[in-house]
Design a protein around this motif. Structure first.
Motif, PDB file in Angstrom:
ATOM      1  N   ARG A 186       0.815  -1.220   0.000  1.00  0.00           N
ATOM      2  CA  ARG A 186       0.000   0.000   0.000  1.00  0.00           C
ATOM      3  C   ARG A 186       0.849   1.270   0.000  1.00  0.00           C
ATOM      4  O   ARG A 186       0.463   2.285  -0.591  1.00  0.00           O
ATOM      5  CB  ARG A 186      -0.925   0.007   1.219  1.00  0.00           C
ATOM      6  CG  ARG A 186      -2.138  -0.885   1.094  1.00  0.00           C
ATOM      7  CD  ARG A 186      -2.795  -1.125   2.433  1.00  0.00           C
ATOM      8  NE  ARG A 186      -3.027   0.120   3.173  1.00  0.00           N
ATOM      9  CZ  ARG A 186      -3.305   0.170   4.481  1.00  0.00           C
ATOM     10  NH1 ARG A 186      -3.357  -0.957   5.193  1.00  0.00           N
ATOM     11  NH2 ARG A 186      -3.528   1.333   5.078  1.00  0.00           N
ATOM     12  N   PHE A 187       2.017   1.214   0.662  1.00  0.00           N
ATOM     13  CA  PHE A 187       2.826   2.426   0.797  1.00  0.00           C
ATOM     14  C   PHE A 187       4.056   2.436  -0.110  1.00  0.00           C
ATOM     15  O   PHE A 187       4.950   3.262   0.061  1.00  0.00           O
ATOM     16  CB  PHE A 187       3.229   2.614   2.258  1.00  0.00           C
ATOM     17  CG  PHE A 187       2.083   3.058   3.130  1.00  0.00           C
ATOM     18  CD1 PHE A 187       1.757   4.398   3.235  1.00  0.00           C
ATOM     19  CD2 PHE A 187       1.303   2.130   3.807  1.00  0.00           C
ATOM     20  CE1 PHE A 187       0.695   4.811   4.019  1.00  0.00           C
ATOM     21  CE2 PHE A 187       0.225   2.538   4.596  1.00  0.00           C
ATOM     22  CZ  PHE A 187      -0.085   3.875   4.694  1.00  0.00           C
ATOM     23  N   GLY A 188       4.093   1.540  -1.072  1.00  0.00           N
ATOM     24  CA  GLY A 188       5.106   1.612  -2.113  1.00  0.00           C
ATOM     25  C   GLY A 188       6.483   1.112  -1.736  1.00  0.00           C
ATOM     26  O   GLY A 188       7.476   1.549  -2.334  1.00  0.00           O
ATOM     27  N   PHE A 189       6.584   0.190  -0.761  1.00  0.00           N
ATOM     28  CA  PHE A 189       7.869  -0.414  -0.426  1.00  0.00           C
ATOM     29  C   PHE A 189       8.035  -1.699  -1.226  1.00  0.00           C
ATOM     30  O   PHE A 189       7.050  -2.364  -1.568  1.00  0.00           O
ATOM     31  CB  PHE A 189       7.954  -0.712   1.070  1.00  0.00           C
ATOM     32  CG  PHE A 189       7.977   0.525   1.927  1.00  0.00           C
ATOM     33  CD1 PHE A 189       9.163   1.181   2.189  1.00  0.00           C
ATOM     34  CD2 PHE A 189       6.803   1.039   2.447  1.00  0.00           C
ATOM     35  CE1 PHE A 189       9.181   2.334   2.969  1.00  0.00           C
ATOM     36  CE2 PHE A 189       6.804   2.186   3.230  1.00  0.00           C
ATOM     37  CZ  PHE A 189       7.998   2.835   3.489  1.00  0.00           C
ATOM     38  N   SER A 190       9.272  -2.063  -1.505  1.00  0.00           N
ATOM     39  CA  SER A 190       9.524  -3.231  -2.345  1.00  0.00           C
ATOM     40  C   SER A 190       9.058  -4.527  -1.687  1.00  0.00           C
ATOM     41  O   SER A 190       8.585  -5.444  -2.357  1.00  0.00           O
ATOM     42  CB  SER A 190      11.014  -3.327  -2.694  1.00  0.00           C
ATOM     43  OG  SER A 190      11.805  -3.389  -1.509  1.00  0.00           O
ATOM     44  N   ASP A 191       9.211  -4.609  -0.359  1.00  0.00           N
ATOM     45  CA  ASP A 191       8.755  -5.800   0.358  1.00  0.00           C
ATOM     46  C   ASP A 191       8.668  -5.479   1.849  1.00  0.00           C
ATOM     47  O   ASP A 191       8.979  -4.358   2.280  1.00  0.00           O
ATOM     48  CB  ASP A 191       9.683  -7.004   0.119  1.00  0.00           C
ATOM     49  CG  ASP A 191      11.145  -6.684   0.381  1.00  0.00           C
ATOM     50  OD1 ASP A 191      11.438  -5.796   1.206  1.00  0.00           O
ATOM     51  OD2 ASP A 191      12.019  -7.320  -0.241  1.00  0.00           O
ATOM     52  N   GLN A 192       8.277  -6.463   2.651  1.00  0.00           N
ATOM     53  CA  GLN A 192       8.125  -6.258   4.090  1.00  0.00           C
ATOM     54  C   GLN A 192       9.430  -5.876   4.781  1.00  0.00           C
ATOM     55  O   GLN A 192       9.447  -4.928   5.579  1.00  0.00           O
ATOM     56  CB  GLN A 192       7.531  -7.521   4.723  1.00  0.00           C
ATOM     57  CG  GLN A 192       7.399  -7.451   6.238  1.00  0.00           C
ATOM     58  CD  GLN A 192       6.787  -8.713   6.814  1.00  0.00           C
ATOM     59  OE1 GLN A 192       5.999  -9.381   6.147  1.00  0.00           O
ATOM     60  NE2 GLN A 192       7.151  -9.052   8.043  1.00  0.00           N
ATOM     61  N   PRO A 193      10.562  -6.566   4.500  1.00  0.00           N
ATOM     62  CA  PRO A 193      11.826  -6.166   5.158  1.00  0.00           C
ATOM     63  C   PRO A 193      12.216  -4.718   4.848  1.00  0.00           C
ATOM     64  O   PRO A 193      12.735  -4.015   5.714  1.00  0.00           O
ATOM     65  CB  PRO A 193      12.844  -7.164   4.592  1.00  0.00           C
ATOM     66  CG  PRO A 193      12.029  -8.372   4.254  1.00  0.00           C
ATOM     67  CD  PRO A 193      10.725  -7.815   3.737  1.00  0.00           C
ATOM     68  N   HIS A 194      11.959  -4.276   3.611  1.00  0.00           N
ATOM     69  CA  HIS A 194      12.279  -2.897   3.250  1.00  0.00           C
ATOM     70  C   HIS A 194      11.460  -1.914   4.076  1.00  0.00           C
ATOM     71  O   HIS A 194      11.982  -0.932   4.602  1.00  0.00           O
ATOM     72  CB  HIS A 194      12.009  -2.681   1.756  1.00  0.00           C
ATOM     73  CG  HIS A 194      12.351  -1.316   1.273  1.00  0.00           C
ATOM     74  ND1 HIS A 194      11.667  -0.680   0.264  1.00  0.00           N
ATOM     75  CD2 HIS A 194      13.313  -0.426   1.681  1.00  0.00           C
ATOM     76  CE1 HIS A 194      12.189   0.516   0.064  1.00  0.00           C
ATOM     77  NE2 HIS A 194      13.186   0.698   0.901  1.00  0.00           N
ATOM     78  N   LEU A 195      10.183  -2.196   4.233  1.00  0.00           N
ATOM     79  CA  LEU A 195       9.322  -1.339   5.053  1.00  0.00           C
ATOM     80  C   LEU A 195       9.824  -1.277   6.488  1.00  0.00           C
ATOM     81  O   LEU A 195       9.918  -0.193   7.079  1.00  0.00           O
ATOM     82  CB  LEU A 195       7.890  -1.864   5.015  1.00  0.00           C
ATOM     83  CG  LEU A 195       6.834  -1.109   5.846  1.00  0.00           C
ATOM     84  CD1 LEU A 195       5.457  -1.252   5.193  1.00  0.00           C
ATOM     85  CD2 LEU A 195       6.759  -1.607   7.286  1.00  0.00           C
ATOM     86  N   ILE A 196      10.145  -2.421   7.055  1.00  0.00           N
ATOM     87  CA  ILE A 196      10.557  -2.468   8.457  1.00  0.00           C
ATOM     88  C   ILE A 196      11.884  -1.743   8.663  1.00  0.00           C
ATOM     89  O   ILE A 196      12.070  -1.020   9.649  1.00  0.00           O
ATOM     90  CB  ILE A 196      10.630  -3.932   8.935  1.00  0.00           C
ATOM     91  CG1 ILE A 196       9.214  -4.525   8.987  1.00  0.00           C
ATOM     92  CG2 ILE A 196      11.306  -4.034  10.304  1.00  0.00           C
ATOM     93  CD1 ILE A 196       9.158  -5.988   9.339  1.00  0.00           C
ATOM     94  N   ARG A 197      12.815  -1.888   7.717  1.00  0.00           N
ATOM     95  CA  ARG A 197      14.100  -1.175   7.826  1.00  0.00           C
ATOM     96  C   ARG A 197      13.880   0.332   7.797  1.00  0.00           C
ATOM     97  O   ARG A 197      14.473   1.076   8.593  1.00  0.00           O
ATOM     98  CB  ARG A 197      15.035  -1.590   6.682  1.00  0.00           C
ATOM     99  CG  ARG A 197      15.656  -2.951   6.824  1.00  0.00           C
ATOM    100  CD  ARG A 197      16.855  -3.099   5.891  1.00  0.00           C
ATOM    101  NE  ARG A 197      16.494  -2.857   4.497  1.00  0.00           N
ATOM    102  CZ  ARG A 197      16.031  -3.784   3.663  1.00  0.00           C
ATOM    103  NH1 ARG A 197      15.877  -5.035   4.081  1.00  0.00           N
ATOM    104  NH2 ARG A 197      15.754  -3.480   2.401  1.00  0.00           N
ATOM    105  N   GLN A 198      13.048   0.800   6.877  1.00  0.00           N
ATOM    106  CA  GLN A 198      12.805   2.233   6.758  1.00  0.00           C
ATOM    107  C   GLN A 198      12.065   2.781   7.973  1.00  0.00           C
ATOM    108  O   GLN A 198      12.329   3.891   8.433  1.00  0.00           O
ATOM    109  CB  GLN A 198      12.010   2.522   5.479  1.00  0.00           C
ATOM    110  CG  GLN A 198      12.783   2.267   4.204  1.00  0.00           C
ATOM    111  CD  GLN A 198      14.032   3.126   4.105  1.00  0.00           C
ATOM    112  OE1 GLN A 198      13.993   4.328   4.328  1.00  0.00           O
ATOM    113  NE2 GLN A 198      15.154   2.494   3.792  1.00  0.00           N
ATOM    114  N   LEU A 199      11.140   1.990   8.511  1.00  0.00           N
ATOM    115  CA  LEU A 199      10.399   2.425   9.696  1.00  0.00           C
ATOM    116  C   LEU A 199      11.328   2.549  10.889  1.00  0.00           C
ATOM    117  O   LEU A 199      11.274   3.533  11.637  1.00  0.00           O
ATOM    118  CB  LEU A 199       9.264   1.438   9.986  1.00  0.00           C
ATOM    119  CG  LEU A 199       8.345   1.789  11.155  1.00  0.00           C
ATOM    120  CD1 LEU A 199       7.629   3.100  10.897  1.00  0.00           C
ATOM    121  CD2 LEU A 199       7.328   0.671  11.396  1.00  0.00           C
ATOM    122  N   LYS A 200      12.193   1.561  11.080  1.00  0.00           N
ATOM    123  CA  LYS A 200      13.141   1.617  12.202  1.00  0.00           C
ATOM    124  C   LYS A 200      14.092   2.798  12.047  1.00  0.00           C
ATOM    125  O   LYS A 200      14.428   3.489  13.019  1.00  0.00           O
ATOM    126  CB  LYS A 200      13.930   0.315  12.301  1.00  0.00           C
ATOM    127  CG  LYS A 200      14.871   0.278  13.498  1.00  0.00           C
ATOM    128  CD  LYS A 200      15.609  -1.048  13.600  1.00  0.00           C
ATOM    129  CE  LYS A 200      16.540  -1.045  14.810  1.00  0.00           C
ATOM    130  NZ  LYS A 200      17.300  -2.315  14.923  1.00  0.00           N
TER     131      LYS A 200
END
Length: 263
Positions: free
Chosen positions: A223-237
């Motif tokens: 939904r927010f345009g990240f390549s995958d779940q690990p990418h989202l979590i890295r950026q969030l952290k």
């Protein structure tokens, strides 16, 4: 803790000021509040004897009385170890420049800087009388002379609205290079930084609205345009300084005045 925020009543200030806010800490706390990355500057008025302590990347920044808090791209913590009261102005990311405050107060890009001379803490400012206190601050802002660079401000203001609305910047009548230069001048941020902060702001708000810890991270990534779940979590952290799991447990968001959330 007493807090409130009010949108400016003056139509002249509405394009520049998101809201005027207040915070009164009456019962000191050992827990620090997390201030999420924020593209907006805040002018903070406070009695000269009040102490304010910020922490960033292991460094402690202490200031007495009123001060200017510039935009910041990484998590910031503020301590509530001392009783204090604050009245402030949260500008839109381009608003401080539009009122002639950005360039003088952000030339050296320091996080904490002296307040512009137009702002003065006055004895008649009463946090328990929001409308009256906000009126005094609006009067101080309306005393500012117009800037000579309205054309640049208008271009960046329009670009920021395009980003917020998800429109392509290619529709604007200027080159990307010119826009990049003007955006950095007016906001102190690159276009990429601001676009990323807008996306993370929406992501964090979506997470905060969850009523339990069972979040579909893959769906959020899509939904927010990240390549995958690990990418989202890295950026969030990287953005908030804690893991998503810890964030979900604590949800220790700051009060509205420094961001868009309340605890």
């Amino acid at each position: 803790m007493n807090t409130w925020k009010i949108k400016p009543t003056s139509d002249l200030l509405a394009p520049y000021v998101e809201y005027i806010w207040a915070l009164q800490v009456t019962e000191p706390s050992q827990q620090s509040a997390l201030l999420l990355p924020n593209p907006s500057a805040n002018a903070i008025l406070s009695p000269p004897e009040d102490k304010h302590v910020y922490r960033k990347n292991g460094f402690e920044l202490e200031v007495q009385g009123g001060h200017w808090l510039s935009a910041y791209t990484e998590e910031l913590y503020v301590d509530d170890l001392h009783p204090r009261q604050l009245l402030g102005v949260k500008f839109f990311p381009d608003g401080a420049f539009g009122l002639g405050l950005m360039r003088a107060e952000s030339a050296n890009q320091k996080l904490i800087q002296p307040l512009p001379s137009c702002f003065q803490w006055q004895d008649e400012m009463d946090i328990n009388c929001p409308d009256a206190a906000a009126h005094i601050i609006e009067s101080q802002l309306l005393s500012l002379p117009p800037i000579d660079e309205q054309r640049i401000w208008k271009s960046v203001h329009e670009a920021r609205l395009y980003i917020n609305e998800g429109k392509s910047l290619d529709l604007l009548p200027m080159s990307r290079r010119t826009l990049e230069r003007q955006f950095a001048l007016v906001t102190g941020l690159s276009l990429k930084q601001y676009e990323q902060m807008v996306k993370m702001d929406r992501l964090i708000w979506a997470i905060y609205q969850e009523q339990n810890e069972k979040i579909d991270w893959s769906d959020l990534a899509y939904r927010f345009g990240f390549s995958d779940q690990p990418h989202l979590i890295r950026q969030l952290k990287k953005a908030i300084g804690v893991t998503p799991k810890r964030y979900l447990i604590e949800k220790h968001l700051s009060i509205d005045l420094f961001g868009d959330f309340s605890n």
